[in-house]
Motif scaffolding. Structure first.
Motif, mmCIF file in Angstrom:
data_model
loop_
_atom_site.group_PDB
_atom_site.id
_atom_site.type_symbol
_atom_site.label_atom_id
_atom_site.label_comp_id
_atom_site.label_asym_id
_atom_site.label_seq_id
_atom_site.Cartn_x
_atom_site.Cartn_y
_atom_site.Cartn_z
ATOM 1 N N CYS A 194 0.832 -1.206 0.000
ATOM 2 C CA CYS A 194 0.000 0.000 0.000
ATOM 3 C C CYS A 194 0.869 1.260 0.000
ATOM 4 O O CYS A 194 0.551 2.230 -0.682
ATOM 5 C CB CYS A 194 -0.946 -0.018 1.205
ATOM 6 N N TYR A 239 -3.623 -1.014 -7.655
ATOM 7 C CA TYR A 239 -3.202 -1.546 -6.357
ATOM 8 C C TYR A 239 -3.336 -3.058 -6.365
ATOM 9 O O TYR A 239 -4.426 -3.592 -6.525
ATOM 10 C CB TYR A 239 -4.048 -0.933 -5.231
ATOM 11 N N GLU A 266 -0.206 -6.939 4.071
ATOM 12 C CA GLU A 266 -0.424 -5.815 4.968
ATOM 13 C C GLU A 266 -1.029 -6.325 6.272
ATOM 14 O O GLU A 266 -2.161 -6.055 6.613
ATOM 15 C CB GLU A 266 -1.336 -4.760 4.329
#
Length: 193
Positions: free
Chosen positions: A21, A36, A58
């Motif tokens: 990110c 993304y 993440e």
């Protein structure tokens, strides 16, 4: 009261957004938008029924007060005995002010992507993907220009600061008297009255 460095996570409000990110937003703010695509990793559950599953990289950083968990943000700076309603009121008030600011710029002719990039550039300092318990982090945060309030009592007192009173009145959420009453009630709760 978590926010005050008495418990995890640290008292410095930053956000962990992970490598994928961070790279995506860094490219976007520098005029190189891409799609993304978070990197996935395999996790063996150790259970035949579930087998191996793919999860975003993440992962939730346990040392961040505001981590991105791959599909959502978490606000982890609330103590277990605290009611989250007023914290949510504060967060939503801040978001409402910013959304109005964004809408005003876009309605005046600015490109949405330019508004987003400008905002990312102005606030990039809050992204910290490191260890929030590292003793060097508080000094680095201050050098970045982030607030560091190590005392819960002082943090509560900030509710009465003129800029915060102005924010709540401008958005129409609380009057000055209502905000100061909340501050005083929080102080009383803090000392056990």
């Amino acid at each position: 009261f978590r926010l005050g460095a008495m418990e995890a996570p640290p008292a410095i409000i930053s956000t962990y957004i992970g490598d994928s990110c961070t790279a995506f937003l860094d490219d976007f703010r520098n005029g190189k938008p891409t799609e993304y695509k978070p990197v996935q990793r395999s996790v063996d559950t150790g259970c035949k029924l579930f087998g191996t599953i793919e999860v975003p990289t993440e992962d939730r950083n346990r040392t961040s007060p505001f981590p991105f968990g791959g599909h959502r943000f978490e606000f982890r700076a609330v103590g277990s005995s605290q009611n989250v309603s007023f914290i949510n009121t504060i967060l939503n008030t801040m978001c409402a002010e910013k959304f109005k600011e964004f809408a005003d710029k876009i309605e005046a002719g600015a490109k949405p992507s330019d508004v987003a990039a400008e905002t990312l550039n102005a606030h990039w300092k809050v992204i910290f993907n490191g260890n929030g318990y590292d003793p060097k982090w508080p000094d680095e945060a201050v050098a970045r220009g982030l607030w560091r309030i190590d005392s819960g009592v002082e943090a509560i007192g900030k509710l009465g600061d003129p800029k915060n009173v102005e924010l709540f009145e401008k958005v129409g959420v609380l009057s000055k008297d209502e905000l100061l009453a909340r501050r005083d009630i929080d102080w009383e709760h803090y000392i056990g009255l």
